[in-house]
Design a protein around this motif. Structure first.
Motif, PDB file in Angstrom:
ATOM      1  N   LEU A   9       0.841  -1.186   0.000  1.00  0.00           N
ATOM      2  CA  LEU A   9       0.000   0.000   0.000  1.00  0.00           C
ATOM      3  C   LEU A   9       0.882   1.245   0.000  1.00  0.00           C
ATOM      4  CD1 LEU A   9      -2.753  -0.890   2.663  1.00  0.00           C
ATOM      5  CD2 LEU A   9      -3.064  -0.744   0.176  1.00  0.00           C
ATOM      6  N   GLY A  10       0.496   2.232  -0.782  1.00  0.00           N
ATOM      7  CA  GLY A  10       1.187   3.523  -0.802  1.00  0.00           C
ATOM      8  C   GLY A  10       0.166   4.637  -0.629  1.00  0.00           C
ATOM      9  N   HIS A  11       0.432   5.571   0.272  1.00  0.00           N
ATOM     10  CA  HIS A  11      -0.518   6.638   0.589  1.00  0.00           C
ATOM     11  C   HIS A  11       0.093   8.001   0.259  1.00  0.00           C
ATOM     12  CE1 HIS A  11      -2.891   3.663   2.798  1.00  0.00           C
ATOM     13  NE2 HIS A  11      -1.775   3.308   3.425  1.00  0.00           N
ATOM     14  N   LEU A  12      -0.702   8.847  -0.354  1.00  0.00           N
ATOM     15  CA  LEU A  12      -0.380  10.262  -0.556  1.00  0.00           C
ATOM     16  C   LEU A  12      -1.422  11.040   0.234  1.00  0.00           C
ATOM     17  CD1 LEU A  12       1.464  12.268  -2.182  1.00  0.00           C
ATOM     18  CD2 LEU A  12      -0.394  12.373  -3.855  1.00  0.00           C
ATOM     19  N   LEU A  13      -1.022  11.629   1.350  1.00  0.00           N
ATOM     20  CA  LEU A  13      -1.955  12.206   2.313  1.00  0.00           C
ATOM     21  C   LEU A  13      -1.844  13.721   2.318  1.00  0.00           C
ATOM     22  CD1 LEU A  13      -1.208   9.708   5.218  1.00  0.00           C
ATOM     23  CD2 LEU A  13      -3.106   9.609   3.588  1.00  0.00           C
ATOM     24  N   GLU A  43       2.184  14.217   2.686  1.00  0.00           N
ATOM     25  CA  GLU A  43       2.967  13.105   3.234  1.00  0.00           C
ATOM     26  C   GLU A  43       2.845  11.894   2.327  1.00  0.00           C
ATOM     27  OE1 GLU A  43       3.253  10.231   7.233  1.00  0.00           O
ATOM     28  OE2 GLU A  43       1.700  11.798   7.072  1.00  0.00           O
ATOM     29  N   VAL A  44       3.941  11.158   2.203  1.00  0.00           N
ATOM     30  CA  VAL A  44       3.932   9.872   1.506  1.00  0.00           C
ATOM     31  C   VAL A  44       4.265   8.788   2.524  1.00  0.00           C
ATOM     32  CG1 VAL A  44       4.460  10.724  -0.800  1.00  0.00           C
ATOM     33  CG2 VAL A  44       6.331  10.241   0.781  1.00  0.00           C
ATOM     34  N   LEU A  62       3.356   7.898  -6.494  1.00  0.00           N
ATOM     35  CA  LEU A  62       2.801   8.875  -5.562  1.00  0.00           C
ATOM     36  C   LEU A  62       3.398  10.257  -5.787  1.00  0.00           C
ATOM     37  CD1 LEU A  62       2.800   6.737  -2.279  1.00  0.00           C
ATOM     38  CD2 LEU A  62       0.833   7.288  -3.733  1.00  0.00           C
ATOM     39  N   VAL A  63       4.692  10.313  -6.041  1.00  0.00           N
ATOM     40  CA  VAL A  63       5.331  11.607  -6.304  1.00  0.00           C
ATOM     41  C   VAL A  63       4.817  12.198  -7.613  1.00  0.00           C
ATOM     42  CG1 VAL A  63       7.540  12.706  -6.845  1.00  0.00           C
ATOM     43  CG2 VAL A  63       7.374  11.106  -4.939  1.00  0.00           C
ATOM     44  N   VAL A 116       7.083  16.762  -0.805  1.00  0.00           N
ATOM     45  CA  VAL A 116       6.468  15.652  -0.095  1.00  0.00           C
ATOM     46  C   VAL A 116       7.445  15.214   0.990  1.00  0.00           C
ATOM     47  CG1 VAL A 116       5.101  14.836  -2.056  1.00  0.00           C
ATOM     48  CG2 VAL A 116       7.412  13.956  -1.726  1.00  0.00           C
ATOM     49  N   TYR A 117       6.908  14.671   2.087  1.00  0.00           N
ATOM     50  CA  TYR A 117       7.783  14.219   3.159  1.00  0.00           C
ATOM     51  C   TYR A 117       7.362  12.828   3.612  1.00  0.00           C
ATOM     52  CZ  TYR A 117       4.135  15.192   6.639  1.00  0.00           C
ATOM     53  OH  TYR A 117       2.970  15.188   7.366  1.00  0.00           O
TER      54      TYR A 117
END
Length: 489
Positions: free
Chosen positions: A389-393, A400-401, A422-423, A434-435
């Motif tokens: 799973l990858g999240h971009l919040l 945040e990644v 995601l980036v 992004v951090y």
């Protein structure tokens, strides 16, 4: 009308009386010439009369020459029957061609008069400005403001009005000469009756008219629920947007509530999210207007009516060892599959991802998978099992990644693939950076961030590592298929 100008069957008609008059004039001229010749040749004062006549002729010729030079040869416009259209057309041509400089006066081109303007004197290019000011709600107030701007050669490209209880907020898109500074524009506006003026530089995107921009944002929101925070930010300008769930994850307490119609408090507006939470929008530098509040509420209501939705596109990739995996968008419908993946992950893997007690990991999934708080990518095997799973919040002004890959599928490039995608989404959304929050011992996450080949900032505090990647917003894509070519599903 004279006889000679009348026509019969398309030809001029001559009359015998005109011929008779011309013949009589000829004989009269001959007779007068004979009398003058006899008087000059045989009279006692003949030479003196001849000299006086010559002097009179010379004086008359000299006076005629002086008069012609003083008043010119062209007759007045009224004598020629001209209506002045030629002058108007000439003026129009001058306006189309642009103002003439000192080096090119009227009637001569640049090739006849060389330019005397130095390169340093070339005018600066025009600048675009977005400006808001409050004017009195009275006839002539806006006209006075527009006249003052025109006096400084400032062109008004678009205008929106935001009525208030007292006065009106006018929002302008201006094009001003490059040498006119923002302070000068605000000074002119204040002198014309504007107050609470705010101004900042604009770009080509601001040239899109408001209805077109709002329709575009509505379309994006209709296709993807995760677009709502981004659409609100583009609608309202530079602002901080926070989405609070109805129940805080991991704590079981209720979050703050707002009326069904929302609330507006100067620089803060609150809207009820479709799932029962609260969407808070803050813009400290510029108060919201009732018009902006109504637009934002309409966008949220559209999202609520459409319900949960995400794009169903997917990519099938091949790992180096030959296994095929599918990368697709995920939402709360994948909650059970994500929990099953948690059960297969080791305590160490879950601890590095969630930085807390492993037993609380499942409580965060519903929040993380909700499109309201960001975008989620899932990696699925051929059997349908989720292994990553990858999240971009969306975190206020920041993004945040976060990554989680099942133990048996680590070290195969899945994390780098998810992070790259995601980036790319963050770049498309216009994020500046992004951090990622991880532990200093998580070498896999650090290696994936370095693999982005972007400028990185590191902050370490009590064993927690925050890696921030500064994004090049001019880039259109990020390499996200480092271990395989995307195939049609």
């Amino acid at each position: 009308m004279s006889d000679v100008t009348r026509t019969r069957h398309g030809r001029p008609v001559h009359h015998w009386r005109r011929d008779l008059v011309e013949l009589a004039a000829l004989f009269t001229a001959v007779a007068v010439a004979d009398i003058v010749a006899n008087l000059v040749g045989h009279g006692p004062g003949g030479p003196a009369l001849l000299a006086i006549s010559a002097f009179a002729l010379l004086a008359t010729a000299g006076f005629h020459t002086w008069w012609s030079r003083r008043h010119g040869h062209a007759p007045p416009t009224g004598d020629t029957g001209s209506t002045g259209d030629t002058g108007a057309r000439s003026a129009a041509r001058v306006r189309q061609a642009g103002p003439r400089g000192p080096e090119s006066p009227s009637g001569s081109g640049p090739e006849q008069q060389p330019s005397s303007v130095a390169p340093d004197d070339v005018a600066e290019p025009a600048a675009l400005w977005r400006m808001r000011t409050t004017v009195r709600d009275a006839p002539g107030s806006l006209a006075a403001l527009c006249t003052a701007l025109a006096g400084r050669q400032v062109d008004i490209l678009s205008l929106q009005t935001h009525p208030l209880a007292e006065g009106t907020v006018d929002e302008f898109l201006l094009r001003a000469p490059g040498e006119v500074a923002a302070s000068e524009i605000t000074r002119v506006v204040a002198a014309a009756g504007g107050s609470s003026t705010w101004i900042e530089r604009a770009d080509a995107h601001d040239l899109v008219d408001a209805p077109t921009r709002v329709l575009g944002l509505a379309t994006r929101t209709a296709l993807d629920a995760a677009e709502l925070p981004l659409a609100l930010r583009q609608l309202l300008g530079r602002c901080t947007i926070r989405s609070l769930p109805a129940t805080a994850p991991g704590k079981g307490r209720e979050s703050e509530s707002v009326p069904a119609e929302g609330s507006l408090e100067d620089t803060v507006l609150r809207l009820r999210a479709p799932e029962g939470g609260v969407i808070t929008v803050e813009r400290p530098y510029l108060p919201f207007t009732p018009t902006e509040f109504a637009r934002a509420r309409a966008l949220v209501e559209l999202d609520a009516r459409l319900g949960p939705r995400i794009p169903r596109s997917q990519d099938v990739l091949t790992l180096p060892e030959g296994n095929a995996i599918t990368v697709r968008r995920a939402d709360t419908g994948d909650l059970e599959a994500a929990r099953e993946m948690h059960e297969r992950c080791s305590a160490r893997t879950l601890g590095m991802r969630y930085h807390g007690p492993v037993g609380d990991a499942d409580r965060y999934l519903n929040h993380l998978l909700s499109p309201r708080f960001g975008r989620t990518l899932a990696v699925q095997t051929a059997s349908g099992r989720i292994v990553g799973l990858g999240h971009l919040l969306w975190d206020g002004d920041e993004t945040e990644v976060a990554l989680l890959v099942e133990d048996d599928w680590q070290r195969r490039g899945i994390g780098s693939e998810l992070l790259g995608r995601l980036v790319a989404m963050a770049v498309e959304a216009g994020c500046e950076s992004v951090y990622a929050v991880t532990q200093a011992s998580n070498t896999g996450m650090v290696a994936a961030m370095r693999g982005l080949e972007l400028p990185l900032d590191y902050q370490i505090e009590e064993g927690t590592l925050v890696v921030t990647a500064r994004l090049d917003t001019a880039a259109t894509s990020v390499d996200v298929t480092e271990f395989g070519r995307a195939q049609a599903p």
